[in-house]
Design a protein around this motif. Structure first.
Motif, PDB file in Angstrom:
ATOM      1  N   LEU A  23       0.813  -1.217   0.000  1.00 55.63           N
ATOM      2  CA  LEU A  23       0.000   0.000   0.000  1.00 55.63           C
ATOM      3  C   LEU A  23       0.850   1.273   0.000  1.00 55.63           C
ATOM      4  N   PRO A  24       1.890   1.378   0.852  1.00 56.55           N
ATOM      5  CA  PRO A  24       2.763   2.550   0.721  1.00 56.55           C
ATOM      6  C   PRO A  24       3.457   2.610  -0.637  1.00 56.55           C
ATOM      7  N   ALA A  25       3.861   1.441  -1.157  1.00 53.45           N
ATOM      8  CA  ALA A  25       4.473   1.419  -2.490  1.00 53.45           C
ATOM      9  C   ALA A  25       3.489   1.905  -3.542  1.00 53.45           C
ATOM     10  N   LEU A  26       2.210   1.574  -3.368  1.00 48.76           N
ATOM     11  CA  LEU A  26       1.192   2.034  -4.307  1.00 48.76           C
ATOM     12  C   LEU A  26       1.120   3.560  -4.326  1.00 48.76           C
ATOM     13  N   VAL A  27       1.170   4.176  -3.147  1.00 54.07           N
ATOM     14  CA  VAL A  27       1.145   5.634  -3.081  1.00 54.07           C
ATOM     15  C   VAL A  27       2.346   6.220  -3.821  1.00 54.07           C
ATOM     16  N   VAL A  28       3.521   5.654  -3.576  1.00 58.37           N
ATOM     17  CA  VAL A  28       4.741   6.153  -4.219  1.00 58.37           C
ATOM     18  C   VAL A  28       4.681   5.955  -5.724  1.00 58.37           C
ATOM     19  N   LEU A  29       4.293   4.754  -6.149  1.00 55.15           N
ATOM     20  CA  LEU A  29       4.259   4.448  -7.577  1.00 55.15           C
ATOM     21  C   LEU A  29       3.187   5.249  -8.304  1.00 55.15           C
ATOM     22  N   GLN A 274      -1.080   6.668 -20.781  1.00 53.88           N
ATOM     23  CA  GLN A 274      -0.831   7.168 -19.436  1.00 53.88           C
ATOM     24  C   GLN A 274      -1.723   6.459 -18.422  1.00 53.88           C
ATOM     25  N   LEU A 275      -2.941   6.139 -18.790  1.00 56.19           N
ATOM     26  CA  LEU A 275      -3.789   5.332 -17.912  1.00 56.19           C
ATOM     27  C   LEU A 275      -3.209   3.928 -17.756  1.00 56.19           C
ATOM     28  N   PHE A 276      -2.635   3.383 -18.838  1.00 53.99           N
ATOM     29  CA  PHE A 276      -1.985   2.075 -18.748  1.00 53.99           C
ATOM     30  C   PHE A 276      -0.804   2.122 -17.787  1.00 53.99           C
ATOM     31  N   PHE A 277       0.025   3.169 -17.906  1.00 52.78           N
ATOM     32  CA  PHE A 277       1.169   3.286 -17.000  1.00 52.78           C
ATOM     33  C   PHE A 277       0.702   3.429 -15.552  1.00 52.78           C
ATOM     34  N   PHE A 278      -0.402   4.135 -15.344  1.00 54.37           N
ATOM     35  CA  PHE A 278      -0.938   4.274 -13.998  1.00 54.37           C
ATOM     36  C   PHE A 278      -1.362   2.917 -13.438  1.00 54.37           C
ATOM     37  N   THR A 279      -2.141   2.167 -14.203  1.00 49.24           N
ATOM     38  CA  THR A 279      -2.588   0.861 -13.707  1.00 49.24           C
ATOM     39  C   THR A 279      -1.414  -0.103 -13.573  1.00 49.24           C
ATOM     40  N   ALA A 280      -0.447  -0.015 -14.491  1.00 50.48           N
ATOM     41  CA  ALA A 280       0.720  -0.903 -14.418  1.00 50.48           C
ATOM     42  C   ALA A 280       1.520  -0.655 -13.150  1.00 50.48           C
ATOM     43  N   LEU A 281       1.751   0.614 -12.838  1.00 51.38           N
ATOM     44  CA  LEU A 281       2.522   0.912 -11.640  1.00 51.38           C
ATOM     45  C   LEU A 281       1.717   0.613 -10.378  1.00 51.38           C
ATOM     46  N   ALA A 282       0.393   0.792 -10.439  1.00 49.82           N
ATOM     47  CA  ALA A 282      -0.432   0.435  -9.291  1.00 49.82           C
ATOM     48  C   ALA A 282      -0.381  -1.075  -9.057  1.00 49.82           C
ATOM     49  N   LEU A 283      -0.478  -1.861 -10.120  1.00 48.04           N
ATOM     50  CA  LEU A 283      -0.327  -3.309  -9.984  1.00 48.04           C
ATOM     51  C   LEU A 283       1.079  -3.667  -9.512  1.00 48.04           C
ATOM     52  N   ASP A 284       2.033  -2.845  -9.895  1.00 43.12           N
ATOM     53  CA  ASP A 284       3.418  -3.098  -9.513  1.00 43.12           C
ATOM     54  C   ASP A 284       3.641  -2.907  -8.018  1.00 43.12           C
ATOM     55  N   ALA A 285       2.699  -2.276  -7.310  1.00 42.18           N
ATOM     56  CA  ALA A 285       2.832  -2.165  -5.853  1.00 42.18           C
ATOM     57  C   ALA A 285       2.910  -3.549  -5.217  1.00 42.18           C
ATOM     58  N   VAL A 286       2.142  -4.499  -5.745  1.00 44.76           N
ATOM     59  CA  VAL A 286       2.234  -5.876  -5.259  1.00 44.76           C
ATOM     60  C   VAL A 286       3.605  -6.451  -5.576  1.00 44.76           C
ATOM     61  N   ALA A 287       4.141  -6.104  -6.750  1.00 44.78           N
ATOM     62  CA  ALA A 287       5.469  -6.588  -7.119  1.00 44.78           C
ATOM     63  C   ALA A 287       6.547  -6.017  -6.213  1.00 44.78           C
ATOM     64  N   PHE A 367       2.827  -8.659 -13.473  1.00 40.87           N
ATOM     65  CA  PHE A 367       3.587  -7.738 -12.645  1.00 40.87           C
ATOM     66  C   PHE A 367       3.946  -8.363 -11.299  1.00 40.87           C
ATOM     67  N   ALA A 368       3.029  -9.138 -10.735  1.00 42.02           N
ATOM     68  CA  ALA A 368       3.313  -9.794  -9.459  1.00 42.02           C
ATOM     69  C   ALA A 368       4.488 -10.765  -9.585  1.00 42.02           C
ATOM     70  N   LEU A 369       4.483 -11.590 -10.625  1.00 43.78           N
ATOM     71  CA  LEU A 369       5.556 -12.566 -10.784  1.00 43.78           C
ATOM     72  C   LEU A 369       6.860 -11.918 -11.240  1.00 43.78           C
ATOM     73  N   ASP A 370       6.768 -10.804 -11.953  1.00 40.21           N
ATOM     74  CA  ASP A 370       7.979 -10.015 -12.214  1.00 40.21           C
ATOM     75  C   ASP A 370       8.668  -9.659 -10.906  1.00 40.21           C
ATOM     76  N   GLY A 371       7.868  -9.195  -9.934  1.00 40.42           N
ATOM     77  CA  GLY A 371       8.429  -8.813  -8.645  1.00 40.42           C
ATOM     78  C   GLY A 371       9.070  -9.972  -7.928  1.00 40.42           C
ATOM     79  N   VAL A 372       8.454 -11.129  -8.002  1.00 40.38           N
ATOM     80  CA  VAL A 372       9.026 -12.324  -7.373  1.00 40.38           C
ATOM     81  C   VAL A 372      10.405 -12.633  -7.952  1.00 40.38           C
ATOM     82  N   LEU A 373      10.516 -12.656  -9.266  1.00 36.57           N
ATOM     83  CA  LEU A 373      11.788 -13.028  -9.890  1.00 36.57           C
ATOM     84  C   LEU A 373      12.837 -11.935  -9.737  1.00 36.57           C
ATOM     85  N   ILE A 374      12.434 -10.656  -9.706  1.00 39.90           N
ATOM     86  CA  ILE A 374      13.407  -9.589  -9.471  1.00 39.90           C
ATOM     87  C   ILE A 374      13.933  -9.684  -8.047  1.00 39.90           C
ATOM     88  N   GLY A 375      13.044  -9.921  -7.081  1.00 40.18           N
ATOM     89  CA  GLY A 375      13.485 -10.093  -5.700  1.00 40.18           C
ATOM     90  C   GLY A 375      14.418 -11.276  -5.544  1.00 40.18           C
TER      91      GLY A 375
END
Length: 442
Positions: A23-29, A274-287, A367-375
């Motif tokens: 959730l904090p990452a979502l605010v930042v992203l 720009q709406l796509f980038f917004f939703t992508a980065l919001a989904l990326d909060a989980v990542a 995006f979620a699994l991207d985060g898993v593999l990057i971590g």
């Protein structure tokens, strides 16, 4: 592959803990995309040409921001593993060296854009002189914020690695709220028009960079550059940079193709992308939560816990994607009108909308699994998969859309194709378990 319950070492990393990071990452992203959406709405009411110019210039700024995201991801993975191994000081030291690297790259970008903005704008605008000239002026000003933008990205990276959530939110909101208030004032009452938008960008990004630099001073970490650590970070970031470059080549090409369908088409593409980038980065909060928690689990030697987290985070990604799909579908008749009063622009946006809705649940998992593999530090696999999906899928599809005169709908069909290819590859890799390698640094 077996599906064990959460082992004791990771039972504390419940949905509440994931949400506490996400959730904090979502605010930042979301802060930067929200500002860009505000910027788009403000500039959109200046007319079709300024909005088209912002579409061209904003695509280049997004490229710079994506470079910062790539650097942040590399820093998060390394810092999280050191933090998971019990060495917080070493995790912060990763942030110091990442900040030196970010600032150096940012200065180079700011200077280089003064030279290449004109030719780049003419290329992306498809030869339209009026749009190209306005876009070049906007890019030259906006690029001056690159050092601050990349410094903030590096700061977010190491703070996520040590699971610090409060300060990044405060810093990013402070910078972007100020800029969102400044943008309409500079554009309209002050009378600067489109350049006022670029100046507001520079203010936000420079302030953000200064705040994150101050965070390192508060940590009392050694601030001297360490070339050996920077070289190792560059080696880790190499694959992520190649991955990011592939994305950016495709999105720049998509803007170029949209511009060749006319000013209304590229203006509508600006709204949708720009709406796509917004939703992508919001989904990326989980990542982001995945990067931090999976990296820390593997750094602490807990491979079973990392695999358990991967499954839970993938399910969360699906749920978030479904929510976005519903919201975007419901808003189809309203949202484009927020950004442009031009009926031709709104009609063009509707060509992209069904594809935009359909990709959301798929993108949630991706995006979620991207985060898993990057971590986990499994960035080489991500690089190879991205090259296949973008250069072998998205890029040929969008140029085929141009050749066959498929319009904006064809461009967005190509984007969905890229997401599907990535989804298949990520599911296969996650199921294999070969990414779950333990140790402080991979």
């Amino acid at each position: 592959m077996s599906h064990p319950t959460a082992p004791p070492a990771t039972s504390r990393a419940t949905l509440r803990r994931i949400a506490g990071l996400a959730l904090p990452a979502l605010v930042v992203l979301a802060a930067e995309p929200v500002y860009v959406l505000v910027d788009t709405a403000v500039v959109g009411h200046l007319g079709r040409v300024p909005l088209a110019a912002l579409a061209v210039g904003g695509t280049v700024l997004t490229l710079i921001a994506w470079l910062g995201t790539v650097m942040a991801y590399g820093t998060t993975g390394r810092a999280a593993r050191r933090y998971g191994a019990g060495d917080r000081a070493a995790a912060v030291a990763e942030g110091v060296q990442a900040s030196w690297l970010a600032f150096t790259v940012g200065v180079a970008v700011a200077l280089g854009m003064q030279v290449v903005a004109g030719p780049l704008a003419r290329t992306l605008a498809g030869g339209g002189t009026e749009v190209a000239d306005a876009a070049a002026q906007w890019m030259r000003i906006a690029a001056l914020g690159a050092p601050g933008l990349l410094l903030a990205a590096a700061g977010n990276g190491w703070m996520r690695g040590v699971q610090e959530t409060r300060r990044p939110v405060v810093y990013v909101l402070a910078a972007n709220v100020l800029s969102a208030m400044l943008c309409p004032v500079l554009v309209y009452p002050v009378g600067l028009g489109l350049p006022g938008s670029a100046i507001a960008n520079v203010v936000a990004q420079s302030l953000g960079g200064l705040l994150f630099a101050r965070a390192l001073l508060v940590e009392r970490a050694a601030l001297r550059p360490d070339p050996s650590v920077i070289r190792r970070q560059l080696a880790v970031s190499r694959d992520l940079l190649m991955r990011g470059a592939a994305f950016q080549i495709c999105f720049l090409s998509a803007t170029g193709v949209a511009a060749r369908f006319g000013a209304a088409s590229v203006a509508a593409h600006q709204i949708a992308v720009q709406l796509f980038f917004f939703t992508a980065l919001a989904l990326d909060a989980v990542a982001i939560a995945a990067q931090s928690l999976v990296g820390a689990a593997l750094g602490g030697g807990d491979a079973d816990g990392a695999r358990w987290l991967a499954r839970r985070i993938a399910l969360l990604g699906v749920a978030c994607g479904l929510v976005f799909a519903v919201l975007i579908a419901v808003g189809s008749g309203v949202v484009p009108g927020w950004f442009s009063p031009d009926p031709a622009v709104r009609d063009q946006a509707m060509l992209a909308w069904p594809w935009f809705v359909a990709m959301q649940p798929l993108a949630g998992v991706v995006f979620a699994l991207d985060g898993v593999l990057i971590g986990a530090g499994d960035v080489r696999y991500l690089r190879n998969l991205t090259l296949v999906a973008t250069l072998g899928g998205f890029l040929p599809a969008i140029w085929a859309a141009y050749a066959l005169d498929l319009g904006l709908g064809g461009i967005w069909a190509g984007l969905v194709l890229m997401v599907v290819i990535r989804l298949v590859g990520l599911l296969l890799r996650t199921r294999s378990g070969r990414w779950a390698v333990v140790g402080a640094v991979r």
